[in-house]
Motif scaffolding. Structure first.
Motif, PDB file in Angstrom:
ATOM      1  N   LEU A 175      -2.705 -79.898 -50.434  1.00  0.00           N
ATOM      2  CA  LEU A 175      -4.015 -80.504 -50.663  1.00  0.00           C
ATOM      3  C   LEU A 175      -5.092 -79.443 -50.817  1.00  0.00           C
ATOM      4  O   LEU A 175      -5.882 -79.477 -51.777  1.00  0.00           O
ATOM      5  N   ILE A 176      -5.163 -78.493 -49.899  1.00  0.00           N
ATOM      6  CA  ILE A 176      -6.224 -77.483 -49.959  1.00  0.00           C
ATOM      7  C   ILE A 176      -5.998 -76.531 -51.124  1.00  0.00           C
ATOM      8  O   ILE A 176      -6.955 -75.985 -51.694  1.00  0.00           O
ATOM      9  N   LYS A 177      -4.760 -76.349 -51.530  1.00  0.00           N
ATOM     10  CA  LYS A 177      -4.504 -75.498 -52.689  1.00  0.00           C
ATOM     11  C   LYS A 177      -5.012 -76.148 -53.979  1.00  0.00           C
ATOM     12  O   LYS A 177      -5.258 -75.453 -54.964  1.00  0.00           O
ATOM     13  N   LYS A 178      -5.198 -77.481 -53.972  1.00  0.00           N
ATOM     14  CA  LYS A 178      -5.844 -78.137 -55.110  1.00  0.00           C
ATOM     15  C   LYS A 178      -7.294 -77.655 -55.239  1.00  0.00           C
ATOM     16  O   LYS A 178      -7.786 -77.428 -56.350  1.00  0.00           O
ATOM     17  N   PHE A 179      -7.978 -77.528 -54.096  1.00  0.00           N
ATOM     18  CA  PHE A 179      -9.349 -77.017 -54.107  1.00  0.00           C
ATOM     19  C   PHE A 179      -9.376 -75.593 -54.666  1.00  0.00           C
ATOM     20  O   PHE A 179     -10.219 -75.252 -55.497  1.00  0.00           O
ATOM     21  N   GLU A 180      -8.452 -74.766 -54.178  1.00  0.00           N
ATOM     22  CA  GLU A 180      -8.374 -73.379 -54.653  1.00  0.00           C
ATOM     23  C   GLU A 180      -8.118 -73.325 -56.150  1.00  0.00           C
ATOM     24  O   GLU A 180      -8.781 -72.581 -56.890  1.00  0.00           O
ATOM     25  N   ALA A 181      -7.147 -74.110 -56.607  1.00  0.00           N
ATOM     26  CA  ALA A 181      -6.750 -74.068 -58.015  1.00  0.00           C
ATOM     27  C   ALA A 181      -7.913 -74.424 -58.934  1.00  0.00           C
ATOM     28  O   ALA A 181      -8.184 -73.721 -59.928  1.00  0.00           O
ATOM     29  N   GLY A 182      -8.603 -75.508 -58.616  1.00  0.00           N
ATOM     30  CA  GLY A 182      -9.716 -75.909 -59.460  1.00  0.00           C
ATOM     31  C   GLY A 182     -10.843 -74.903 -59.451  1.00  0.00           C
ATOM     32  O   GLY A 182     -11.432 -74.585 -60.499  1.00  0.00           O
ATOM     33  N   TYR A 183     -11.143 -74.380 -58.278  1.00  0.00           N
ATOM     34  CA  TYR A 183     -12.235 -73.407 -58.141  1.00  0.00           C
ATOM     35  C   TYR A 183     -11.952 -72.138 -58.941  1.00  0.00           C
ATOM     36  O   TYR A 183     -12.794 -71.678 -59.720  1.00  0.00           O
ATOM     37  N   VAL A 184     -10.766 -71.577 -58.748  1.00  0.00           N
ATOM     38  CA  VAL A 184     -10.414 -70.340 -59.451  1.00  0.00           C
ATOM     39  C   VAL A 184     -10.425 -70.560 -60.964  1.00  0.00           C
ATOM     40  O   VAL A 184     -10.937 -69.729 -61.723  1.00  0.00           O
ATOM     41  N   GLN A 185      -9.890 -71.702 -61.410  1.00  0.00           N
ATOM     42  CA  GLN A 185      -9.880 -71.989 -62.844  1.00  0.00           C
ATOM     43  C   GLN A 185     -11.300 -72.113 -63.387  1.00  0.00           C
ATOM     44  O   GLN A 185     -11.610 -71.587 -64.471  1.00  0.00           O
ATOM     45  N   GLY A 186     -12.167 -72.786 -62.641  1.00  0.00           N
ATOM     46  CA  GLY A 186     -13.552 -72.929 -63.085  1.00  0.00           C
ATOM     47  C   GLY A 186     -14.266 -71.591 -63.185  1.00  0.00           C
ATOM     48  O   GLY A 186     -15.028 -71.342 -64.130  1.00  0.00           O
ATOM     49  N   VAL A 187     -14.008 -70.722 -62.202  1.00  0.00           N
ATOM     50  CA  VAL A 187     -14.599 -69.381 -62.234  1.00  0.00           C
ATOM     51  C   VAL A 187     -14.121 -68.615 -63.455  1.00  0.00           C
ATOM     52  O   VAL A 187     -14.912 -68.074 -64.240  1.00  0.00           O
ATOM     53  N   LYS A 188     -12.819 -68.555 -63.632  1.00  0.00           N
ATOM     54  CA  LYS A 188     -12.229 -67.733 -64.693  1.00  0.00           C
ATOM     55  C   LYS A 188     -12.544 -68.272 -66.091  1.00  0.00           C
ATOM     56  O   LYS A 188     -12.739 -67.488 -67.029  1.00  0.00           O
TER      57      LYS A 188
END
Length: 348
Positions: A175-188
């Motif tokens: 679940l928390i890795k979903k937050f990480e995945a979206g955030y990193v993708q949005g940044v990059k």
């Protein structure tokens, strides 16, 4: 009237006595309904009410249901270091007391709900953030956290001056890795050369990373020392420590689950909270309660995403709303996600 119950792990009979005792001065826990509506209960996740985040969002939904629907709410707090048997005991007593629905706030309640729900087929059980356990009387209330987190990544990439931003996860779970995945993708996707520092506070089966602000504070300080000037923490109560450290350093924090700019417990740091990734947990809780009150209880997967405004990015901080280049980029990304032209990852 609302009751708060803390059910210790001392056996079903003692637990029933503890639950009944909380009703002193009001209706007994054996009452089948309140004067105006039914009885409903929410069992909080790690950190309990007062986390300024996930649990408080669920509480807001309960309060709205009490006000608008006339239901009688019961809140059940977790105990330190509890396991699945404790949750089974808690949910059993809440259902036995006539509450309907009984809502488990967080994926940690999945095994317990799967065990208890068959024993109370006429009671609807709400399970937030998990779809692994299903039944006719289970409503799985889930969110596209990665979509809201993508928008946070866009904002972080637009405001960073050091080209270094941070992500802090409470516990390293899917679940928390979903937050990480979206955030990193949005940044990059917004600025490819920005470095994203990622840190998790604890690993399963240690879920203390959701409840210890000192861990969040230390992790944020480490990222600040390494040059991060925007930090997004998806860590429940521990995230308040991250916000404190970021605020004191004069950098930007991004909140989670609730609009943390407006949380009273974080008022001292509100000016540092650029925005928050919101999940409409309060709306999901209210909608489930209303469905039961209407005689048409929700069942199965009930998903909330950007398109339904079930996740989003808060705009309460005036400083954020004045950043027109940032808000324009966020709005553009939101439109692309809802149109399907941007596909947000659910895993790093």
């Amino acid at each position: 009237m609302r009751r708060i119950t803390r059910i210790a792990t001392v056996g079903i009979a003692s637990a029933a006595l503890a639950l009944s005792a909380t009703a002193c001065g009001g209706k007994s826990s054996s009452d089948s309904s309140s004067e105006n509506g039914g009885k409903v209960a929410i069992a909080y996740d790690i950190g309990g009410r007062g986390d300024q985040s996930f649990n408080d969002a669920a509480y807001a939904g309960l309060v709205k249901a009490e006000k608008d629907l006339g239901v009688e709410g019961t809140e059940a707090e977790p105990t330190e270091g509890e396991g699945d048997p404790d949750k089974v005991q808690r949910l059993t007593e809440l259902a036995r007391a006539g509450n309907n629905p009984v809502i488990g706030v967080g994926f940690a309640y999945a095994p317990a709900i799967a065990e208890v729900a068959p024993k109370f087929p006429k009671t609807t059980f709400g399970l937030i953030d998990d779809t692994s356990k299903t039944a006719k009387n289970i409503a799985n209330l889930v969110f596209n956290e990665e979509q809201g987190s993508y928008l946070a990544g866009v904002a972080a990439a637009k405001v960073t001056k050091t080209n270094t931003v941070g992500f802090i996860g409470g516990v390293e779970t899917p679940l928390i890795k979903k937050f990480e995945a979206g955030y990193v993708q949005g940044v990059k996707d917004t600025k490819a050369n920005v470095n994203v520092k990622v840190q998790y506070l604890t690993q399963p089966p240690d879920f203390g990373g959701f409840s210890k602000p000192d861990l969040g504070k230390a992790a944020a300080q480490g990222q600040l020392d390494a040059g991060a000037d925007v930090i997004y923490a998806a860590a429940g109560l521990a995230g308040s420590g991250s916000i404190e450290a970021t605020s004191k350093a004069g950098k930007w924090a991004i909140g989670v689950d609730s609009d943390q700019y407006n949380q009273k417990g974080l008022a001292a740091y509100k000016n540092a909270i650029l925005t928050s990734v919101t999940k409409d947990v309060s709306g999901a809780v209210f909608n489930l309660i209303k469905s039961v009150e209407d005689g048409k209880p929700q069942s199965g997967e009930i998903r909330y995403g950007l398109e339904q405004n079930g996740v989003g990015l808060a705009a309460s901080n005036p400083a954020y709303t004045k950043m027109t280049d940032v808000t324009a980029a966020v709005d553009k990304a939101k439109a692309a996600i809802t149109a399907g032209t941007i596909k947000v990852k659910t895993a790093p």
